[in-house]
Design a protein around this motif. Structure first.
Motif, PDB file in Angstrom:
ATOM      1  N   ILE A  18       0.337  -0.788   0.368  1.00  0.00           N
ATOM      2  CA  ILE A  18       0.179  -0.088  -0.107  1.00  0.00           C
ATOM      3  C   ILE A  18       0.928   1.329   0.325  1.00  0.00           C
ATOM      4  O   ILE A  18       1.187   1.884  -0.993  1.00  0.00           O
ATOM      5  CB  ILE A  18      -1.042  -0.037   1.175  1.00  0.00           C
ATOM      6  CG1 ILE A  18      -2.107  -1.616   0.899  1.00  0.00           C
ATOM      7  CG2 ILE A  18      -1.711   1.250   1.173  1.00  0.00           C
ATOM      8  CD1 ILE A  18      -2.658  -1.628   1.844  1.00  0.00           C
ATOM      9  N   MET A  19       1.691   1.257   0.576  1.00  0.00           N
ATOM     10  CA  MET A  19       2.606   2.445   0.806  1.00  0.00           C
ATOM     11  C   MET A  19       3.691   3.004  -0.504  1.00  0.00           C
ATOM     12  O   MET A  19       3.533   3.872  -0.950  1.00  0.00           O
ATOM     13  CB  MET A  19       3.489   2.473   2.484  1.00  0.00           C
ATOM     14  CG  MET A  19       3.692   2.434   3.499  1.00  0.00           C
ATOM     15  SD  MET A  19       4.132   2.623   4.952  1.00  0.00           S
ATOM     16  CE  MET A  19       5.687   4.099   4.259  1.00  0.00           C
ATOM     17  N   PRO A  20       3.613   1.455  -0.845  1.00  0.00           N
ATOM     18  CA  PRO A  20       4.728   1.624  -1.701  1.00  0.00           C
ATOM     19  C   PRO A  20       3.919   2.478  -3.040  1.00  0.00           C
ATOM     20  O   PRO A  20       4.153   3.071  -3.944  1.00  0.00           O
ATOM     21  CB  PRO A  20       5.542   0.596  -2.538  1.00  0.00           C
ATOM     22  CG  PRO A  20       5.593  -0.006  -1.430  1.00  0.00           C
ATOM     23  CD  PRO A  20       4.176   0.211  -0.526  1.00  0.00           C
ATOM     24  N   LEU A  21       2.384   1.948  -3.165  1.00  0.00           N
ATOM     25  CA  LEU A  21       1.628   2.069  -4.379  1.00  0.00           C
ATOM     26  C   LEU A  21       1.318   3.696  -4.287  1.00  0.00           C
ATOM     27  O   LEU A  21       0.901   4.648  -5.284  1.00  0.00           O
ATOM     28  CB  LEU A  21       0.574   0.942  -4.477  1.00  0.00           C
ATOM     29  CG  LEU A  21      -0.404   0.978  -5.017  1.00  0.00           C
ATOM     30  CD1 LEU A  21       0.068   0.900  -6.943  1.00  0.00           C
ATOM     31  CD2 LEU A  21      -1.859  -0.014  -5.337  1.00  0.00           C
ATOM     32  N   THR A  22       0.928   3.824  -3.353  1.00  0.00           N
ATOM     33  CA  THR A  22       0.466   5.997  -3.132  1.00  0.00           C
ATOM     34  C   THR A  22       1.267   5.733  -3.177  1.00  0.00           C
ATOM     35  O   THR A  22       1.506   7.929  -3.626  1.00  0.00           O
ATOM     36  CB  THR A  22      -0.283   5.532  -1.365  1.00  0.00           C
ATOM     37  OG1 THR A  22       0.815   5.191  -0.127  1.00  0.00           O
ATOM     38  CG2 THR A  22      -1.371   4.748  -1.117  1.00  0.00           C
ATOM     39  N   GLY A  23       2.531   6.295  -3.025  1.00  0.00           N
ATOM     40  CA  GLY A  23       3.801   7.290  -2.563  1.00  0.00           C
ATOM     41  C   GLY A  23       3.917   7.365  -4.184  1.00  0.00           C
ATOM     42  O   GLY A  23       4.156   8.394  -4.855  1.00  0.00           O
ATOM     43  N   LEU A  24       4.023   6.450  -5.347  1.00  0.00           N
ATOM     44  CA  LEU A  24       4.151   6.040  -7.204  1.00  0.00           C
ATOM     45  C   LEU A  24       3.155   7.255  -6.649  1.00  0.00           C
ATOM     46  O   LEU A  24       3.444   8.523  -8.006  1.00  0.00           O
ATOM     47  CB  LEU A  24       3.985   4.759  -7.546  1.00  0.00           C
ATOM     48  CG  LEU A  24       3.694   4.441  -8.667  1.00  0.00           C
ATOM     49  CD1 LEU A  24       5.065   5.237  -9.014  1.00  0.00           C
ATOM     50  CD2 LEU A  24       3.218   3.196  -9.317  1.00  0.00           C
ATOM     51  N   VAL A  25       1.417   6.984  -6.739  1.00  0.00           N
ATOM     52  CA  VAL A  25       0.230   7.315  -7.276  1.00  0.00           C
ATOM     53  C   VAL A  25       0.412   8.938  -6.847  1.00  0.00           C
ATOM     54  O   VAL A  25       0.058   9.662  -7.800  1.00  0.00           O
ATOM     55  CB  VAL A  25      -0.796   7.499  -6.344  1.00  0.00           C
ATOM     56  CG1 VAL A  25      -2.308   7.843  -6.477  1.00  0.00           C
ATOM     57  CG2 VAL A  25      -1.298   5.787  -6.892  1.00  0.00           C
ATOM     58  N   THR A  26       1.145   9.516  -5.872  1.00  0.00           N
ATOM     59  CA  THR A  26       1.407  10.728  -5.359  1.00  0.00           C
ATOM     60  C   THR A  26       2.431  11.482  -6.225  1.00  0.00           C
ATOM     61  O   THR A  26       2.422  12.410  -6.468  1.00  0.00           O
ATOM     62  CB  THR A  26       1.343  10.898  -3.306  1.00  0.00           C
ATOM     63  OG1 THR A  26       0.845  10.507  -2.689  1.00  0.00           O
ATOM     64  CG2 THR A  26       1.935  12.495  -3.082  1.00  0.00           C
ATOM     65  N   THR A  27       3.573  10.788  -5.786  1.00  0.00           N
ATOM     66  CA  THR A  27       4.434  11.182  -7.434  1.00  0.00           C
ATOM     67  C   THR A  27       4.202  11.697  -9.094  1.00  0.00           C
ATOM     68  O   THR A  27       3.933  12.863  -9.651  1.00  0.00           O
ATOM     69  CB  THR A  27       5.725  10.272  -7.964  1.00  0.00           C
ATOM     70  OG1 THR A  27       6.354   9.870  -6.269  1.00  0.00           O
ATOM     71  CG2 THR A  27       6.546  10.818  -8.481  1.00  0.00           C
ATOM     72  N   TRP A  28       2.731  10.622  -8.968  1.00  0.00           N
ATOM     73  CA  TRP A  28       2.327  10.877 -10.691  1.00  0.00           C
ATOM     74  C   TRP A  28       1.263  11.974 -10.421  1.00  0.00           C
ATOM     75  O   TRP A  28       1.799  12.983 -11.217  1.00  0.00           O
ATOM     76  CB  TRP A  28       1.307   9.706 -10.866  1.00  0.00           C
ATOM     77  CG  TRP A  28       2.645   8.631 -11.744  1.00  0.00           C
ATOM     78  CD1 TRP A  28       3.645   8.628 -11.306  1.00  0.00           C
ATOM     79  CD2 TRP A  28       1.677   7.033 -11.689  1.00  0.00           C
ATOM     80  NE1 TRP A  28       3.808   7.224 -12.042  1.00  0.00           N
ATOM     81  CE2 TRP A  28       2.948   6.780 -11.922  1.00  0.00           C
ATOM     82  CE3 TRP A  28       0.435   6.324 -11.253  1.00  0.00           C
ATOM     83  CZ2 TRP A  28       2.785   5.101 -12.093  1.00  0.00           C
ATOM     84  CZ3 TRP A  28       0.488   4.796 -11.458  1.00  0.00           C
ATOM     85  CH2 TRP A  28       1.129   4.679 -12.281  1.00  0.00           C
ATOM     86  N   ILE A  29       0.952  12.351 -10.067  1.00  0.00           N
ATOM     87  CA  ILE A  29       0.103  13.686  -9.836  1.00  0.00           C
ATOM     88  C   ILE A  29       1.008  14.386  -9.968  1.00  0.00           C
ATOM     89  O   ILE A  29       0.188  15.757 -10.054  1.00  0.00           O
ATOM     90  CB  ILE A  29      -0.664  13.356  -8.468  1.00  0.00           C
ATOM     91  CG1 ILE A  29      -1.730  12.356  -8.477  1.00  0.00           C
ATOM     92  CG2 ILE A  29      -2.103  14.893  -7.840  1.00  0.00           C
ATOM     93  CD1 ILE A  29      -2.601  12.490  -7.270  1.00  0.00           C
ATOM     94  N   CYS A  30       2.023  15.024  -8.419  1.00  0.00           N
ATOM     95  CA  CYS A  30       3.143  15.725  -8.162  1.00  0.00           C
ATOM     96  C   CYS A  30       3.209  16.325  -9.386  1.00  0.00           C
ATOM     97  O   CYS A  30       3.637  17.532  -9.740  1.00  0.00           O
ATOM     98  CB  CYS A  30       3.678  16.183  -7.477  1.00  0.00           C
ATOM     99  SG  CYS A  30       3.366  16.425  -5.708  1.00  0.00           S
ATOM    100  N   ASN A  31       3.453  15.354  -9.965  1.00  0.00           N
ATOM    101  CA  ASN A  31       4.152  15.125 -11.373  1.00  0.00           C
ATOM    102  C   ASN A  31       3.640  16.334 -12.480  1.00  0.00           C
ATOM    103  O   ASN A  31       3.567  17.055 -13.428  1.00  0.00           O
ATOM    104  CB  ASN A  31       4.813  14.340 -12.543  1.00  0.00           C
ATOM    105  CG  ASN A  31       6.178  14.017 -11.599  1.00  0.00           C
ATOM    106  OD1 ASN A  31       7.002  14.526 -10.993  1.00  0.00           O
ATOM    107  ND2 ASN A  31       6.243  12.673 -11.731  1.00  0.00           N
TER     108      ASN A  31
END
Length: 221
Positions: A18-31
């Motif tokens: 869950i933590m890596p997945l949400t981190g990936l989603v957050t990075t995409w959103i930020c970019n």
């Protein structure tokens, strides 16, 4: 043994999946947001402002509002000011407008208890504290949550179109006005435009909620 197994069963998938997945989603959103918020194309900024403000309450509902802090830091580091924070602050003003509409409708059907509850939540909402309105009024009712999101988008589009920027992040609502003098718009003009954005969001949230929510729906809430 049971609590130990329960903790392991919950923590291991959370850390590994869950933590890596949400981190990936957050990075995409930020970019993605970093790309569109700094766009030189006005229609792109207007659409970005509308969507960001309109969906920010949804992000708050899922506890993802702190993911935007990374983007605030990126903008502050690269440009010296933040354009996204004043845009997202419009979500609170849209909720205030929806709350005022609910207060108006509930008073007409004689629901004094609900009217008092909404009034108590509107005051901190004006100051930028939207949790009482979100969790105590608009979200439980459903429809006002949607109308608040739609209304706040108009203010967000206005803020992004006019280039309002803040010198930091933190207090929103009327308490955020002193921070809105950064960017190219100038101190006085930036604060004035930010205030105009709050009024637009509040007004649109009020109008859309008045037109959408029937007073009979508030008789027994």
């Amino acid at each position: 043994l049971t609590p130990f197994i329960a903790v392991i069963a919950a923590v291991v998938p959370y850390i590994l999946l869950i933590m890596p997945l949400t981190g990936l989603v957050t990075t995409w959103i930020c970019n993605i947001l970093s790309l569109v918020c700094m766009s030189n194309i006005l229609p792109v900024r207007i659409l970005t402002g509308y969507l960001c403000a309109a969906f920010f309450l949804v992000a708050v509902m899922f506890g993802m509002q702190y993911a935007f802090v990374a983007l605030y830091s990126m903008q502050l580091d690269t440009m010296g000011y933040i354009t996204l924070f004043p845009t997202l602050a419009m979500a609170g003003a849209g909720q205030v407008g929806a709350g005022l509409a609910l207060c108006f409708k509930a008073k007409r059907v004689g629901n004094e208890r609900f009217t008092g509850k909404v009034k108590a939540a509107i005051i901190p909402g004006i100051m930028g504290v939207g949790a009482p309105l979100l969790y105590g009024v608009t979200l439980p009712l459903g429809k006002p949550f949607v109308t608040a999101c739609i209304g706040s988008g108009f203010g967000g589009a206005f803020i992004m179109a006019t280039g309002v920027a803040s010198s930091g992040w933190g207090a929103s609502g009327v308490l955020g006005i002193p921070m809105m003098g950064a960017g190219t718009s100038g101190v006085a003009n930036g604060m004035l435009l930010y205030t105009a954005g709050l009024v637009i969001s509040c007004l649109m949230g009020f109008v859309i909620t008045v037109l959408t929510v029937k007073k009979e729906e508030l008789r027994q809430v």
